[in-house]
Design a protein around this motif. Structure first.
Motif, mmCIF file in Angstrom:
data_model
loop_
_atom_site.group_PDB
_atom_site.id
_atom_site.type_symbol
_atom_site.label_atom_id
_atom_site.label_comp_id
_atom_site.label_asym_id
_atom_site.label_seq_id
_atom_site.Cartn_x
_atom_site.Cartn_y
_atom_site.Cartn_z
ATOM 1 N N ALA A 53 0.853 -1.293 0.150
ATOM 2 C CA ALA A 53 0.013 -0.002 0.076
ATOM 3 C C ALA A 53 0.857 1.228 -0.154
ATOM 4 O O ALA A 53 1.990 1.303 0.538
ATOM 5 N N HIS A 54 0.233 2.417 -0.527
ATOM 6 C CA HIS A 54 0.998 3.477 -0.449
ATOM 7 C C HIS A 54 1.255 4.048 0.965
ATOM 8 O O HIS A 54 0.617 3.766 2.036
ATOM 9 N N CYS A 55 2.492 4.794 1.084
ATOM 10 C CA CYS A 55 2.847 5.313 2.319
ATOM 11 C C CYS A 55 1.964 6.003 3.105
ATOM 12 O O CYS A 55 1.755 6.203 4.358
ATOM 13 N N HIS A 105 12.271 10.652 -18.076
ATOM 14 C CA HIS A 105 12.467 10.738 -16.681
ATOM 15 C C HIS A 105 11.608 9.292 -16.076
ATOM 16 O O HIS A 105 10.322 9.395 -16.472
ATOM 17 N N LEU A 106 12.137 8.925 -15.343
ATOM 18 C CA LEU A 106 11.980 7.559 -14.838
ATOM 19 C C LEU A 106 12.010 7.639 -13.225
ATOM 20 O O LEU A 106 12.986 8.098 -12.589
ATOM 21 N N VAL A 107 11.203 6.802 -12.399
ATOM 22 C CA VAL A 107 11.775 6.391 -10.832
ATOM 23 C C VAL A 107 11.673 5.031 -10.868
ATOM 24 O O VAL A 107 11.240 4.212 -11.448
ATOM 25 N N PRO A 108 12.340 4.605 -9.769
ATOM 26 C CA PRO A 108 12.561 2.980 -9.496
ATOM 27 C C PRO A 108 11.307 2.765 -8.410
ATOM 28 O O PRO A 108 10.542 3.660 -7.798
ATOM 29 N N CYS A 109 11.194 1.420 -8.250
ATOM 30 C CA CYS A 109 10.543 0.825 -7.037
ATOM 31 C C CYS A 109 11.101 -0.182 -6.626
ATOM 32 O O CYS A 109 12.066 -0.912 -7.274
ATOM 33 N N GLN A 110 10.596 -0.812 -5.399
ATOM 34 C CA GLN A 110 11.260 -2.250 -5.090
ATOM 35 C C GLN A 110 10.312 -3.376 -5.104
ATOM 36 O O GLN A 110 9.149 -2.985 -4.531
ATOM 37 N N PHE A 132 15.318 -3.990 -7.243
ATOM 38 C CA PHE A 132 15.535 -2.716 -7.920
ATOM 39 C C PHE A 132 14.903 -2.787 -9.182
ATOM 40 O O PHE A 132 15.508 -3.399 -10.268
ATOM 41 N N VAL A 133 13.505 -2.164 -9.349
ATOM 42 C CA VAL A 133 12.811 -2.244 -10.620
ATOM 43 C C VAL A 133 12.660 -0.651 -11.048
ATOM 44 O O VAL A 133 12.563 0.197 -10.454
ATOM 45 N N LEU A 134 12.923 -0.551 -12.395
ATOM 46 C CA LEU A 134 12.430 0.635 -13.032
ATOM 47 C C LEU A 134 10.904 0.542 -13.466
ATOM 48 O O LEU A 134 10.444 -0.212 -13.917
ATOM 49 N N ARG A 135 10.317 1.827 -13.039
ATOM 50 C CA ARG A 135 8.935 2.042 -13.444
ATOM 51 C C ARG A 135 8.686 2.730 -14.580
ATOM 52 O O ARG A 135 9.270 3.917 -14.552
ATOM 53 N N LEU A 189 10.819 3.688 -1.885
ATOM 54 C CA LEU A 189 11.875 4.102 -2.893
ATOM 55 C C LEU A 189 11.363 5.074 -4.010
ATOM 56 O O LEU A 189 12.146 5.793 -4.397
ATOM 57 N N TYR A 190 10.079 4.784 -4.270
ATOM 58 C CA TYR A 190 9.785 5.347 -5.256
ATOM 59 C C TYR A 190 9.697 7.034 -5.339
ATOM 60 O O TYR A 190 9.376 7.874 -5.930
ATOM 61 N N LEU A 191 9.866 7.434 -3.938
ATOM 62 C CA LEU A 191 9.711 8.982 -3.678
ATOM 63 C C LEU A 191 11.218 9.300 -3.085
ATOM 64 O O LEU A 191 11.500 10.578 -3.025
ATOM 65 N N LYS A 192 12.268 8.574 -3.057
ATOM 66 C CA LYS A 192 13.676 9.040 -2.761
ATOM 67 C C LYS A 192 14.416 9.519 -3.882
ATOM 68 O O LYS A 192 13.997 9.161 -5.070
ATOM 69 N N HIS A 193 15.184 10.551 -3.784
ATOM 70 C CA HIS A 193 15.971 11.201 -4.748
ATOM 71 C C HIS A 193 17.405 11.485 -4.257
ATOM 72 O O HIS A 193 17.486 11.300 -3.082
ATOM 73 N N GLU A 194 18.157 11.964 -4.713
ATOM 74 C CA GLU A 194 19.524 12.071 -4.643
ATOM 75 C C GLU A 194 19.865 13.003 -3.625
ATOM 76 O O GLU A 194 20.926 13.464 -2.563
ATOM 77 N N ASN A 195 18.950 14.436 -3.707
ATOM 78 C CA ASN A 195 19.021 15.512 -2.880
ATOM 79 C C ASN A 195 18.028 15.434 -1.780
ATOM 80 O O ASN A 195 17.299 16.416 -1.657
#
Lengths: 480, 480
Positions: free
Chosen positions: A191-193, A434-439, A444-447, B331-337
């Motif tokens: 579920a979402h955080c 532009h992409l973000v990952p997930c777990q 470690f997966v690319l969305r 993880l989907y909300l993490k970023h480098e900064n």
């Protein structure tokens, strides 16, 4: 600035907006700058005297645009989509001009009434059970919340209040805190955080139910946890199901989970933030089967139904449950026409008191697109995701990590998490897409989410060529 | 609707908006219709095929406008003002076009950074203590919330979390629910209903502190209640002071209350929702003296600073207190900064995850008005309130019920509550002007708030003539 200048500047802004959106592909989708970039570009204090409007618009290009992540670029595939359409923007202009604060019916009857009717329209488009439609005599109905986080929180608070009252009916000697310390809520580990956050705000325990290899809740696990918790003296009271999880767009089996909740007096809330929009298409509607067991249901037209943020629609089976949780009536907010079959004060349905005239956006978009147009938008984006999935599947170096049901593709390079992290770093750094990952299951997966309204097949093909080019370079270097 | 049609329709909408606001006085300020009026005017379901845009705009006049309470009419004197200005509307159009969701720095750096700097600008305009300014190294800083209700709730939740941790530091064996059941919050009996609501959401006890004959908190009463509660084993942890109460715009003496809170480890939040805007004027700033004792401070530029709803600005002394309460990092909300002196993720500061680019409105309005222009707006509206006060004071049949400090006048006919209720009923029914009542010391009182930006002396004079005419008729009939 007077009305005459607004007429001039407003028309210039309309052109600026159209130019921006027509040429958005020419801008790098993700900004190339360091944290703190903006502060040095503008003064440290507000001006004492008025400035020139032309200077402000120049600064939009100089200061703002270089720092914008362009969510409406067809090269943007991160997170989930956020809605945008011209009719929604026109409605928002009207909303800003009327500028009423619709906390009660009397504060602007049209604001309350259009919202109730638009939520009925949308509920019917989704074929929600009759109990969620307000009509003229219904006990349920819909409301526009700002975000799914707020909808989840409101449902949890309503459920908490109902559970406390139920327990106190049988055991009046129990204090509220005594009961609160025994309440237990459940949701998927996927579920979402914001769901867990709602339980922290509400001060109640929340347990994560394990999921299967398709990332959906295992029904027997929920049943088992409820039984164990009851045996340990806890009081199960709330379950948040997810239709379309954030990491992989997985769907909890609500038709199986719902009956358990109903038997156990557990409030079932359904969070379909992203996927909910797709239920206007008959081919996706079966995923919503089981909603008839729910106490509340929410999704975000501001994600996938071409409505600009914010517009998160929520329906409840029994609006008295929401309203009853926190109703307060100071004299300055009372008016002659309070709660009846025909009127509601939406401030009781939500955390904020004030609210914008957001239903205008729904009204404009529904009428300018029609149900057919909205279905076409959903279907087009799902087809684009399937197209991307095919490209990934045809390349043996990659794997698909979760069922592609709607507009999200989870994929990765076969190999280590580090390898995939490095690939994502290159993608981010190139600023081409532009992409973000997930777990998922420790991987470690690319969305890859289809986001912009203007995304076409050519953008999918370009994105894939770009990803494979970076992959080629990455693997080449790895070989040295 | 494509970009070309948007260019045309957008420009028409700009003219519609300007026409609406230029001619708003010609519309009855308060609608004349029965609950449920709207449903019968539109279809029961959304259209399947797209409709014509012209039909929608016709329906705006046919369906929407008859049901609007015109908050920006200079004949509107109800509740408190809600901000509206042309620069804010232009900024909102830009915000809609960019359409980014600024939950994290990476999700759109400009959205986060402009917000931090605009809150610094505004904090400096108010001469807030240095600790509330983010700068490049500050521990505090500002954030835009949707409404004051949300700011109050966030401050209460942060205080709750801090208190629980503090107690558990000394007594690790105590459970969270054990501690929550002992926490006690305080606010004025004149505080806004959203303050008590925050305590209900947070599941903590809140006590109302009695006020004096000027409707401000009696300092010695807060001290006494805290002492008694501590003696009874409770844990005082939160106090919400009000600067500019909703019923009568009364001001709690924060310079006296603050030291008590600091001594007792009580989080002091200041709710200045309406009055806060006036603190940009040196002559009103003394009412904010004592803010140096506060942990958080909030007011609504969307009320009185010409910013369209929603924009509620909140500052905290220590942002770690807010962020620490509910930080979650999927993880989907993490970023480098992430969190540093230069960057913050605003989603940790608020209830919703998503957020619009609202700081653009502040930037446009500050620059198009300048500090001088904003001060002039506040001063003009206070002068109009004083003008209305003089008219009331010159009529022996009426009395002024509370100090007129800013733009609100509380008044009533000398005599029974019933008499005043009848007067208000006539005012509401006539639809010439719009007011709402409040209750002060058991009396039914009429609130006259200067609201619209375009209100002038002539509107005050007209309103008073209208009120005295209705009073004349009321008293005449009473004599028969």
């Amino acid at each position: 600035m007077d009305a005459a200048e607004f007429r001039r500047r407003g028309k210039e802004m309309v052109d600026y907006v159209a130019d921006y959106l027509e040429n958005i592909e020419e801008r790098p989708v993700y900004p190339d700058l360091e944290p703190g970039y903006l502060r040095s570009l503008i003064p440290t204090e507000a001006p004492v005297e008025p400035e020139n409007y032309d200077d402000i618009m120049k600064d939009v290009e100089r200061v703002i645009m270089p720092g914008v992540t362009h969510w409406h670029s067809p090269k943007f595939f991160a997170y989930f989509p956020t809605g945008s359409s011209y009719p929604a923007m026109l409605a928002d202009m009207l909303c800003g001009a009327i500028g009423c604060i619709g906390f009660s019916w009397a504060a602007s009857p049209a604001c309350t009434e259009l919202e109730t009717v638009m939520l009925d329209w949308l509920g019917k488009m989704l074929h929600l059970p009759e109990c969620f439609i307000a009509g003229t005599h219904g006990l349920g109905g819909g409301v526009i919340q700002g975000t799914a986080s707020e909808a989840t929180l409101m449902s949890l608070l309503a459920a908490r209040c109902k559970a406390v009252r139920r327990v106190q009916n049988f055991a009046p000697e129990k204090s509220e805190h005594d009961i609160l310390s025994k309440l237990v809520a459940y949701t998927s580990e996927q579920a979402h955080c914001s769901v867990e956050r709602a339980s922290l705000i509400g001060g109640v325990l929340m347990k994560k139910v394990p999921t299967d290899n398709r990332y959906t809740i295992r029904t027997e696990m929920l049943r088992k946890m409820v039984e164990e918790d009851k045996a340990a003296g806890l009081i199960p009271f709330y379950f948040c199901a997810t239709l379309g999880t954030t990491p992989s767009c997985a769907f909890d089996p609500i038709a199986e989970l719902g009956p358990i909740c109903n038997e156990e007096n557990i409030w079932m809330h359904i969070d379909a933030a992203y996927a909910g929009s797709a239920f206007i298409c008959p081919e996706f509607r079966p995923l919503l089967n089981g909603v008839e067991f729910a106490d509340s249901f929410n999704f975000n037209p501001h994600k996938w139904l071409l409505i600009n943020f914010d517009c998160s629609t929520m329906w409840v089976r029994n609006r008295a449950d929401l309203i009853g949780a926190f109703k307060m009536e100071p004299l300055y907010l009372k008016h002659e026409n309070q709660e009846s079959g025909l009127v509601t004060d939406y401030r009781h349905w939500q955390i904020p008191l004030g609210r914008r005239f957001r239903s205008l956006k729904l009204w404009f978009v529904f009428r300018m697109y029609g149900l057919n147009g909205l279905q076409a938008h959903i279907r087009k984006q799902v087809a684009l995701a399937k197209e991307f999935e095919s490209l990934v599947r045809a390349d043996k170096r990659f794997e698909i990590c979760a069922d592609v049901v709607m507009g999200l593709v989870c994929f990765r390079l076969k190999g280590s998490n580090e390898l995939n992290q490095n690939l994502l770093k290159r993608i981010t750094k190139s600023r081409e897409i532009h992409l973000v990952p997930c777990q998922l299951s420790g991987s470690f997966v690319l969305r890859f989410a289809i986001c912009a309204r203007t995304t076409e097949s050519c953008h999918i093909q370009q994105a894939w060529r770009h990803i494979t080019q970076l992959t080629f370079e990455l693997l080449q270097e790895g070989n040295h």
